[in-house]
Design an enzyme around this catalytic site. Structure first.
Site, PDB file in Angstrom:
ATOM      1  N   SER A   2      -4.630  -1.505  -1.976  1.00 48.91           N
ATOM      2  CA  SER A   2      -3.199  -1.408  -1.683  1.00 48.91           C
ATOM      3  C   SER A   2      -2.984   0.067  -1.390  1.00 48.91           C
ATOM      4  O   SER A   2      -3.037   0.621  -2.326  1.00 48.91           O
ATOM      5  CB  SER A   2      -2.136  -2.168  -2.503  1.00 48.91           C
ATOM      6  OG  SER A   2      -2.221  -3.502  -2.576  1.00 48.91           O
ATOM      7  N   GLY A  17       0.005   1.457  -0.234  1.00 51.55           N
ATOM      8  CA  GLY A  17       1.413   1.613  -0.088  1.00 51.55           C
ATOM      9  C   GLY A  17       1.680   1.479   1.510  1.00 51.55           C
ATOM     10  O   GLY A  17       1.399   0.357   2.242  1.00 51.55           O
ATOM     11  N   ALA A  18       2.356   2.640   1.850  1.00 48.18           N
ATOM     12  CA  ALA A  18       2.857   2.476   3.513  1.00 48.18           C
ATOM     13  C   ALA A  18       1.709   2.216   4.462  1.00 48.18           C
ATOM     14  O   ALA A  18       1.846   1.701   5.532  1.00 48.18           O
ATOM     15  CB  ALA A  18       3.800   3.622   3.800  1.00 48.18           C
ATOM     16  N   GLY A  76      -0.638   0.096   4.262  1.00 44.97           N
ATOM     17  CA  GLY A  76      -1.029  -1.270   4.230  1.00 44.97           C
ATOM     18  C   GLY A  76      -2.290  -1.641   3.221  1.00 44.97           C
ATOM     19  O   GLY A  76      -2.384  -0.907   2.233  1.00 44.97           O
ATOM     20  N   GLY A 124       2.688  -5.616  -4.545  1.00 45.54           N
ATOM     21  CA  GLY A 124       1.215  -5.746  -4.959  1.00 45.54           C
ATOM     22  C   GLY A 124       1.081  -7.046  -5.322  1.00 45.54           C
ATOM     23  O   GLY A 124      -0.056  -7.670  -5.104  1.00 45.54           O
ATOM     24  N   ASP A 125       1.976  -7.776  -6.100  1.00 46.48           N
ATOM     25  CA  ASP A 125       1.622  -8.994  -6.596  1.00 46.48           C
ATOM     26  C   ASP A 125       1.786 -10.180  -5.419  1.00 46.48           C
ATOM     27  O   ASP A 125       0.897 -11.055  -5.090  1.00 46.48           O
ATOM     28  CB  ASP A 125       2.616  -9.425  -7.595  1.00 46.48           C
ATOM     29  CG  ASP A 125       2.524  -8.807  -9.074  1.00 46.48           C
ATOM     30  OD1 ASP A 125       1.418  -8.069  -9.307  1.00 46.48           O
ATOM     31  OD2 ASP A 125       3.415  -8.303  -9.520  1.00 46.48           O
TER      32      ASP A 125
END
Length: 309
Positions: free
Chosen positions: A217, A219-220, A222, A248-249
């Protein structure tokens, strides 16, 4: 049935205040309370997507009773938590209504005895017999061996159940040695594991350490997936303003749901990225905006290449 494991379950409490100021008294304008812990969050999203899901881990004390009562309200979710003598932890999130900034406070969790850990392992092995996939998520409560996830990964692999690991710190470093089929770190966790802040290099290093596939992951930016079948990056259509709690989950839930539906990797990443982005836009931390999710399914961009056969 998809199985999610949350060894350190929590009762998540969210307080919203008009403006958060350190050292000041505040009048809370809104209180939200619901069962939490990473694997529980994953399970809730999976159930919302229409999958049958079972939650296991530990639960105890008055907080644990409230958590289990709330789980009965979730359709398609089965509670297989193991009772313990200690009290389930609480997490408190303070939301600043003016800026949208969030402050998180998390308790460590109950002390797990050797007998309770042994009882959980028996329950876990029984549940694997009917599981199509398993996610091992979150922190370890006190008393659980630091190598617990490596053991649980090996148990799932011996039962021929695909296993995804999503944790951090020492639990991640030890867990990856169990050779999970899928590892889902964020950029910070990946850098801590490998020592590299370059995402592609770090994901490749994590695979060398034992993970079959790494989905990072970013963040912004992707998701980046490095797999035996190829390498792909999924990017949301634009930078999003909102609360990233639970994003994230939600991505883990998207990956697992598409996995058990036998979707190809680009579709798995589109679903995971769309769910993650829709969670950021949800007014309630950890939930996802259904309309935004449907919209993102058609606007997430995936680039990459499959490995030649």
């Amino acid at each position: 049935m998809i199985l999610t494991v949350t060894l350190n379950t929590a009762l998540d409490i969210t307080y919203r205040v008009p403006s958060l100021r350190a050292g000041a008294s505040h009048r809370v304008s809104e209180v939200l309370e619901r069962p939490g812990g990473k694997g529980v969050n994953v399970a809730r999203v999976l159930a919302a997507l229409g999958h049958e899901v079972t939650v296991t881990g530990f639960s105890g004390g008055p907080t644990g009773r409230v958590l289990r009562d709330r789980l009965t309200e979730v359709p398609r979710l089965t509670d297989a938590l193991v009772p313990v003598s200690g009290a389930t932890r609480r997490t408190v999130t303070l939301v600043d209504g003016r800026t949208g900034a969030t402050t998180h406070l998390g308790e460590p969790g109950p002390d797990i005895t050797h007998a309770e850990w042994s009882a959980f392992q028996e329950v876990y092995e029984d549940l694997l017999a009917s599981a199509s996939a398993v996610a091992l998520c979150g922190s370890l409560p006190p008393g659980v061996p630091v190598g617990a996830y490596a053991h649980l990964v090996r148990t799932a692999r011996a039962a021929q159940v695909p296993v995804l690991l999503d944790t951090s710190g020492a639990a991640l470093r030890r867990g990856v040695a169990g050779r999970p089929d899928f590892l889902k770190p964020n950029a910070e966790e990946l850098a801590e594991l490998t020592g590299s802040h370059e995402p592609l290099r770090a994901t490749q290093d994590a695979r060398r350490r034992g993970a079959g596939t790494v989905i990072a992951s970013l963040g912004a930016d992707g998701l980046l997936a490095v797999t035996p079948e190829g390498r792909w990056r999924a990017t949301p259509p634009a930078a999003l303003a909102g609360n990233p709690t639970g994003a994230g989950d939600a991505a883990v839930a998207g990956l697992l749901s598409a996995l058990v539906e036998h979707r190809p990797w680009p579709e798995r990443l589109i679903r995971a990225t769309a769910l993650s982005a829709a969670t950021v836009l949800s007014p309630t931390a950890g939930d996802f905006d259904r309309a935004a999710y449907d919209r993102f399914l058609t606007t997430v961009t995936v680039t990459g290449v499959a490995t030649a056969a």
